[in-house]
Motif scaffolding. Structure first.
Motif, PDB file in Angstrom:
ATOM      1  N   TRP A   1      -5.560  -2.329  -3.796  1.00  0.00           N
ATOM      2  CA  TRP A   1      -5.363  -3.042  -2.694  1.00  0.00           C
ATOM      3  C   TRP A   1      -4.741  -4.066  -2.554  1.00  0.00           C
ATOM      4  O   TRP A   1      -3.757  -4.697  -1.560  1.00  0.00           O
ATOM      5  CB  TRP A   1      -6.387  -1.995  -1.480  1.00  0.00           C
ATOM      6  CG  TRP A   1      -5.190  -3.020   0.300  1.00  0.00           C
ATOM      7  CD1 TRP A   1      -5.994  -3.580   0.922  1.00  0.00           C
ATOM      8  CD2 TRP A   1      -4.708  -2.477   0.900  1.00  0.00           C
ATOM      9  NE1 TRP A   1      -5.392  -3.703   2.068  1.00  0.00           N
ATOM     10  CE2 TRP A   1      -3.825  -3.223   2.008  1.00  0.00           C
ATOM     11  CE3 TRP A   1      -3.261  -1.104   0.169  1.00  0.00           C
ATOM     12  CZ2 TRP A   1      -2.864  -2.872   2.736  1.00  0.00           C
ATOM     13  CZ3 TRP A   1      -2.576  -1.188   1.129  1.00  0.00           C
ATOM     14  CH2 TRP A   1      -2.470  -1.436   2.559  1.00  0.00           C
TER      15      TRP A   1
ATOM     16  N   GLU B   1     -10.121   1.530  -5.325  1.00  0.00           N
ATOM     17  CA  GLU B   1      -9.242   1.065  -3.883  1.00  0.00           C
ATOM     18  C   GLU B   1      -8.971  -0.464  -3.159  1.00  0.00           C
ATOM     19  O   GLU B   1      -8.628  -0.966  -3.059  1.00  0.00           O
ATOM     20  CB  GLU B   1      -9.690   2.153  -3.074  1.00  0.00           C
ATOM     21  CG  GLU B   1      -9.065   2.533  -1.710  1.00  0.00           C
ATOM     22  CD  GLU B   1     -10.109   3.308  -1.078  1.00  0.00           C
ATOM     23  OE1 GLU B   1      -9.769   3.516   0.286  1.00  0.00           O
ATOM     24  OE2 GLU B   1     -10.534   4.583  -1.151  1.00  0.00           O
TER      25      GLU B   1
ATOM     26  N   GLY C   1      -1.492   3.520  -7.522  1.00  0.00           N
ATOM     27  CA  GLY C   1      -0.479   4.123  -6.925  1.00  0.00           C
ATOM     28  C   GLY C   1      -1.717   4.830  -6.200  1.00  0.00           C
ATOM     29  O   GLY C   1      -1.867   5.083  -4.572  1.00  0.00           O
ATOM     30  N   ASP C   2      -2.751   6.072  -6.688  1.00  0.00           N
ATOM     31  CA  ASP C   2      -3.523   6.915  -5.935  1.00  0.00           C
ATOM     32  C   ASP C   2      -4.190   5.736  -4.411  1.00  0.00           C
ATOM     33  O   ASP C   2      -4.860   6.331  -3.326  1.00  0.00           O
ATOM     34  CB  ASP C   2      -4.526   6.979  -6.482  1.00  0.00           C
ATOM     35  CG  ASP C   2      -4.195   8.211  -7.817  1.00  0.00           C
ATOM     36  OD1 ASP C   2      -3.135   8.448  -7.191  1.00  0.00           O
ATOM     37  OD2 ASP C   2      -4.395   7.870  -8.493  1.00  0.00           O
TER      38      ASP C   2
ATOM     39  N   PHE D   1      -2.637   2.944   2.233  1.00  0.00           N
ATOM     40  CA  PHE D   1      -2.341   3.696   3.753  1.00  0.00           C
ATOM     41  C   PHE D   1      -2.657   5.415   5.011  1.00  0.00           C
ATOM     42  O   PHE D   1      -2.562   5.600   5.983  1.00  0.00           O
ATOM     43  CB  PHE D   1      -0.664   3.904   3.688  1.00  0.00           C
ATOM     44  CG  PHE D   1       0.084   2.254   3.209  1.00  0.00           C
ATOM     45  CD1 PHE D   1       0.045   1.928   4.408  1.00  0.00           C
ATOM     46  CD2 PHE D   1       0.693   2.062   1.682  1.00  0.00           C
ATOM     47  CE1 PHE D   1       0.477   0.660   3.810  1.00  0.00           C
ATOM     48  CE2 PHE D   1       1.144   0.650   2.300  1.00  0.00           C
ATOM     49  CZ  PHE D   1       1.127   0.214   2.973  1.00  0.00           C
ATOM     50  N   SER D   2      -3.219   6.382   4.114  1.00  0.00           N
ATOM     51  CA  SER D   2      -3.563   7.557   5.099  1.00  0.00           C
ATOM     52  C   SER D   2      -4.373   7.813   5.594  1.00  0.00           C
ATOM     53  O   SER D   2      -4.988   7.859   7.138  1.00  0.00           O
ATOM     54  CB  SER D   2      -3.674   8.729   3.719  1.00  0.00           C
ATOM     55  OG  SER D   2      -5.350   8.998   2.861  1.00  0.00           O
ATOM     56  N   LYS D   3      -5.276   6.417   5.280  1.00  0.00           N
ATOM     57  CA  LYS D   3      -6.688   5.738   6.106  1.00  0.00           C
ATOM     58  C   LYS D   3      -5.911   4.599   6.332  1.00  0.00           C
ATOM     59  O   LYS D   3      -7.295   3.505   6.682  1.00  0.00           O
ATOM     60  CB  LYS D   3      -7.726   5.991   5.738  1.00  0.00           C
ATOM     61  CG  LYS D   3      -8.684   7.079   4.833  1.00  0.00           C
ATOM     62  CD  LYS D   3      -9.628   6.732   3.926  1.00  0.00           C
ATOM     63  CE  LYS D   3     -10.186   7.531   2.741  1.00  0.00           C
ATOM     64  NZ  LYS D   3     -11.436   8.244   2.502  1.00  0.00           N
ATOM     65  N   TYR D   4      -5.173   4.645   7.696  1.00  0.00           N
ATOM     66  CA  TYR D   4      -4.302   3.086   8.250  1.00  0.00           C
ATOM     67  C   TYR D   4      -5.480   1.956   8.851  1.00  0.00           C
ATOM     68  O   TYR D   4      -5.299   1.488   9.070  1.00  0.00           O
ATOM     69  CB  TYR D   4      -3.261   3.742   8.915  1.00  0.00           C
ATOM     70  CG  TYR D   4      -2.182   2.490   9.348  1.00  0.00           C
ATOM     71  CD1 TYR D   4      -1.309   1.603   7.780  1.00  0.00           C
ATOM     72  CD2 TYR D   4      -2.208   1.806  10.159  1.00  0.00           C
ATOM     73  CE1 TYR D   4      -1.184   0.763   8.472  1.00  0.00           C
ATOM     74  CE2 TYR D   4      -2.300   0.947  10.753  1.00  0.00           C
ATOM     75  CZ  TYR D   4      -0.920   0.040   9.834  1.00  0.00           C
ATOM     76  OH  TYR D   4      -0.132  -1.010   9.989  1.00  0.00           O
TER      77      TYR D   4
ATOM     78  N   ILE E   1      -3.351   2.918  -3.301  1.00  0.00           N
ATOM     79  CA  ILE E   1      -2.254   2.210  -2.579  1.00  0.00           C
ATOM     80  C   ILE E   1      -2.389   3.157  -1.152  1.00  0.00           C
ATOM     81  O   ILE E   1      -2.298   3.143   0.225  1.00  0.00           O
ATOM     82  CB  ILE E   1      -0.583   1.901  -2.271  1.00  0.00           C
ATOM     83  CG1 ILE E   1      -1.266   1.058  -3.847  1.00  0.00           C
ATOM     84  CG2 ILE E   1      -0.431   1.784  -1.376  1.00  0.00           C
ATOM     85  CD1 ILE E   1      -2.104  -0.007  -3.531  1.00  0.00           C
ATOM     86  N   LYS E   2      -1.920   5.059  -1.758  1.00  0.00           N
ATOM     87  CA  LYS E   2      -1.983   5.898  -0.954  1.00  0.00           C
ATOM     88  C   LYS E   2      -3.209   5.781  -0.208  1.00  0.00           C
ATOM     89  O   LYS E   2      -2.500   6.425   1.069  1.00  0.00           O
ATOM     90  CB  LYS E   2      -1.731   7.101  -1.591  1.00  0.00           C
ATOM     91  CG  LYS E   2      -0.046   7.068  -2.622  1.00  0.00           C
ATOM     92  CD  LYS E   2       0.308   8.330  -3.596  1.00  0.00           C
ATOM     93  CE  LYS E   2       1.505   8.434  -4.225  1.00  0.00           C
ATOM     94  NZ  LYS E   2       1.182   9.470  -5.233  1.00  0.00           N
ATOM     95  N   THR E   3      -3.867   6.359  -1.152  1.00  0.00           N
ATOM     96  CA  THR E   3      -5.522   6.334  -0.074  1.00  0.00           C
ATOM     97  C   THR E   3      -5.564   5.095   1.206  1.00  0.00           C
ATOM     98  O   THR E   3      -5.939   5.583   1.874  1.00  0.00           O
ATOM     99  CB  THR E   3      -6.967   5.809  -0.748  1.00  0.00           C
ATOM    100  OG1 THR E   3      -6.690   6.806  -1.905  1.00  0.00           O
ATOM    101  CG2 THR E   3      -7.557   6.549   0.002  1.00  0.00           C
TER     102      THR E   3
END
Length: 143
Positions: A29, A25, A4-5, A11-14, A7-9
Motif C-alpha cells: 500500500w 499489505e 494487487g491483492d 480499498f475493501s477495508k477503506y 491494494i484490493k484489500t
C-alpha cells in the motif's frame, strides 16, 4: 500477498480500523501511495498546476493541483486505517499512530513499529492474518 491483492484489500477495508494487516499489505500500500504521488507530481509539473506571477507574487492553482488534492484526501482514510491495522498486528493500539507527531523521532519510531514482525497467532486485535491466508506458521529452526 501480492501487490494487487494488497491494494484490493486496503480499498475493501477503506475505513476499517479493526483487525490486523500484514507487513506485505502495509508496504505494498505504501508503494502504491508513493507511485500515485509521483504521478500526481509529474502531472502538476507538466500542466502548470501551481504557478507564481513574478510581478505580483500571486500564486494560482490549476485543475491538476485540485485533482491531486482530491486524490490525497481520498487516500487519507485508507492510509490511516491500514497503518492502525498494521500497529494492531504488532499488538499495539492504533493510538500509537500519534507518535509520528513527535518532532524528529516520532516518525522513526512509527516506521520501526511497521517494520517489525506481527504477533504470531491471535492477539487482542484478532486472528493472525498469515494464518487466515492459509500460510503455515513459521517454525523455529531445529538445533
Amino acid at each position: 500477498m501480492s501487490f494487487g491483492d494488497a491494494i484490493k484489500t486496503v480499498f475493501s477495508k477503506y475505513a476499517t480500523f479493526s483487525g490486523r494487516a500484514r507487513r506485505s499489505e502495509f508496504w505494498f500500500w505504501a508503494l502504491f501511495v508513493f507511485l500515485i504521488n509521483v504521478v500526481m507530481s509529474i502531472l502538476i509539473s507538466a500542466t502548470g498546476g501551481i504557478s507564481i506571477d513574478l510581478d505580483t507574487g500571486e500564486i494560482s492553482y490549476g485543475a491538476t493541483y485540485f485533482l491531486a488534492a482530491l486524490v490525497g484526501l481520498a487516500l487519507l482514510l485508507p492510509n490511516l486505517a491500514v497503518t492502525v491495522r498494521r500497529l494492531h498486528d504488532t499488538d499495539r493500539s492504533g493510538f500509537w499512530w500519534f507518535i509520528a507527531l513527535v518532532p524528529f523521532v516520532g516518525w522513526i519510531i512509527l516506521l520501526v513499529f511497521t517494520v517489525l514482525e506481527g504477533t504470531r497467532g491471535p492477539n487482542r486485535f484478532g486472528a493472525d492474518p498469515k494464518l487466515a491466508a492459509g500460510e503455515a506458521p513459521a517454525q523455529a529452526p531445529q538445533v
